[in-house]
Write a protein that holds these residues in place. Sequence first.
Motif, PDB file in Angstrom:
ATOM      1  N   ALA A  41       0.709  -1.220   0.002  1.00 10.99           N
ATOM      2  CA  ALA A  41       0.120  -0.041  -0.121  1.00 10.99           C
ATOM      3  C   ALA A  41       0.800   1.341  -0.264  1.00 10.99           C
ATOM      4  O   ALA A  41       2.006   1.189   0.359  1.00 10.99           O
ATOM      5  CB  ALA A  41      -0.985  -0.038   1.079  1.00 10.99           C
ATOM      6  N   THR A  42       0.224   2.444  -0.444  1.00 13.85           N
ATOM      7  CA  THR A  42       0.806   3.672  -0.314  1.00 13.85           C
ATOM      8  C   THR A  42      -0.047   4.752   0.440  1.00 13.85           C
ATOM      9  O   THR A  42      -1.371   4.709   0.353  1.00 13.85           O
ATOM     10  CB  THR A  42       1.044   4.466  -1.665  1.00 13.85           C
ATOM     11  N   VAL A  43       0.423   5.621   1.060  1.00 13.23           N
ATOM     12  CA  VAL A  43      -0.318   6.639   1.700  1.00 13.23           C
ATOM     13  C   VAL A  43       0.388   8.034   1.325  1.00 13.23           C
ATOM     14  O   VAL A  43       1.782   8.105   1.407  1.00 13.23           O
ATOM     15  CB  VAL A  43      -0.520   6.506   3.149  1.00 13.23           C
ATOM     16  N   THR A  44      -0.405   9.013   0.639  1.00 13.00           N
ATOM     17  CA  THR A  44       0.045  10.112   0.242  1.00 13.00           C
ATOM     18  C   THR A  44      -0.496  11.172   1.436  1.00 13.00           C
ATOM     19  O   THR A  44      -1.800  11.192   1.670  1.00 13.00           O
ATOM     20  CB  THR A  44      -0.121  10.660  -0.974  1.00 13.00           C
ATOM     21  N   ASP A  45       0.404  11.942   2.272  1.00 10.98           N
ATOM     22  CA  ASP A  45      -0.114  12.930   3.400  1.00 10.98           C
ATOM     23  C   ASP A  45       0.812  13.998   3.417  1.00 10.98           C
ATOM     24  O   ASP A  45       2.000  13.964   3.441  1.00 10.98           O
ATOM     25  CB  ASP A  45      -0.274  12.253   4.616  1.00 10.98           C
ATOM     26  N   ILE A 112      -7.041  -1.490   1.809  1.00 14.29           N
ATOM     27  CA  ILE A 112      -6.627  -0.236   1.204  1.00 14.29           C
ATOM     28  C   ILE A 112      -5.418  -0.394   0.600  1.00 14.29           C
ATOM     29  O   ILE A 112      -4.513  -0.911   1.371  1.00 14.29           O
ATOM     30  CB  ILE A 112      -6.430   0.885   2.509  1.00 14.29           C
ATOM     31  N   GLN A 113      -5.464  -0.055  -0.779  1.00 11.74           N
ATOM     32  CA  GLN A 113      -4.082  -0.256  -1.506  1.00 11.74           C
ATOM     33  C   GLN A 113      -3.489   1.184  -1.605  1.00 11.74           C
ATOM     34  O   GLN A 113      -2.229   1.415  -1.701  1.00 11.74           O
ATOM     35  CB  GLN A 113      -4.490  -0.682  -2.944  1.00 11.74           C
ATOM     36  N   HIS A 114      -4.473   2.176  -1.814  1.00 14.19           N
ATOM     37  CA  HIS A 114      -3.746   3.737  -1.717  1.00 14.19           C
ATOM     38  C   HIS A 114      -4.564   4.600  -1.049  1.00 14.19           C
ATOM     39  O   HIS A 114      -5.768   4.272  -0.989  1.00 14.19           O
ATOM     40  CB  HIS A 114      -4.019   4.097  -3.281  1.00 14.19           C
ATOM     41  N   LEU A 115      -4.219   5.474  -0.079  1.00 14.32           N
ATOM     42  CA  LEU A 115      -4.936   6.548   0.416  1.00 14.32           C
ATOM     43  C   LEU A 115      -4.292   7.737   0.136  1.00 14.32           C
ATOM     44  O   LEU A 115      -2.915   7.834   0.585  1.00 14.32           O
ATOM     45  CB  LEU A 115      -4.594   6.207   2.037  1.00 14.32           C
ATOM     46  N   ILE A 116      -4.740   8.749  -0.071  1.00 19.95           N
ATOM     47  CA  ILE A 116      -4.487  10.027  -0.284  1.00 19.95           C
ATOM     48  C   ILE A 116      -5.227  10.927   0.770  1.00 19.95           C
ATOM     49  O   ILE A 116      -6.456  10.831   0.506  1.00 19.95           O
ATOM     50  CB  ILE A 116      -4.702  10.501  -1.713  1.00 19.95           C
ATOM     51  N   ILE A 117      -4.266  11.572   1.532  1.00 18.98           N
ATOM     52  CA  ILE A 117      -5.162  12.687   2.543  1.00 18.98           C
ATOM     53  C   ILE A 117      -4.778  13.987   1.911  1.00 18.98           C
ATOM     54  O   ILE A 117      -3.833  14.416   1.876  1.00 18.98           O
ATOM     55  CB  ILE A 117      -4.702  12.353   3.859  1.00 18.98           C
ATOM     56  N   GLU A 118      -5.849  14.955   1.612  1.00 19.96           N
ATOM     57  CA  GLU A 118      -5.690  16.257   1.162  1.00 19.96           C
ATOM     58  C   GLU A 118      -6.869  17.192   1.626  1.00 19.96           C
ATOM     59  O   GLU A 118      -7.879  16.595   1.800  1.00 19.96           O
ATOM     60  CB  GLU A 118      -5.438  16.226  -0.503  1.00 19.96           C
ATOM     61  N   PRO A 119      -6.457  18.342   1.656  1.00 27.06           N
ATOM     62  CA  PRO A 119      -7.643  19.390   1.877  1.00 27.06           C
ATOM     63  C   PRO A 119      -8.618  19.403   0.772  1.00 27.06           C
ATOM     64  O   PRO A 119      -8.478  18.858  -0.577  1.00 27.06           O
ATOM     65  CB  PRO A 119      -7.156  20.632   1.789  1.00 27.06           C
TER      66      PRO A 119
END
Length: 119
Positions: A41-45, A112-119
């Motif tokens: 998985a990847t998480v972008t935060d 969850i394979q990808h999670l992107i957290i952004e405004p």
Amino acid sequence: MPNQQTHTIDPHTLPETITRYLAAHQAHDTATALTAFTSDATVTDDGNTYKGATAIEQWLNHVATAYTYTTELTGAQQTDPTHYTATHHLEGNFPGGSIDLHYRFTLHNNQIQHLIIEP
């Protein structure tokens, strides 16, 4: 690829994997949160991307201690069976004091394979 419609859903109908991750993340339960992710998985935060269990575990531990804040799930959307967005309102001692963040999930085999957290 056809244009896919995103539609609003009841936040309580988000897939179990997402709700498990969100509850564990809020409780600072890193071990349980990690069970929601695929092994690659990847998480972008906050402009950074974390790949794999070790990097995601380090990210979870860091965000659990960096600031004190409250979070409230305020909405959810679904694009297709593998793409969901959970919107949270956060208030705390971070710069700005409050923000609405969109947690954009891509699922694979109910994890969850990808999670992107952004405004």
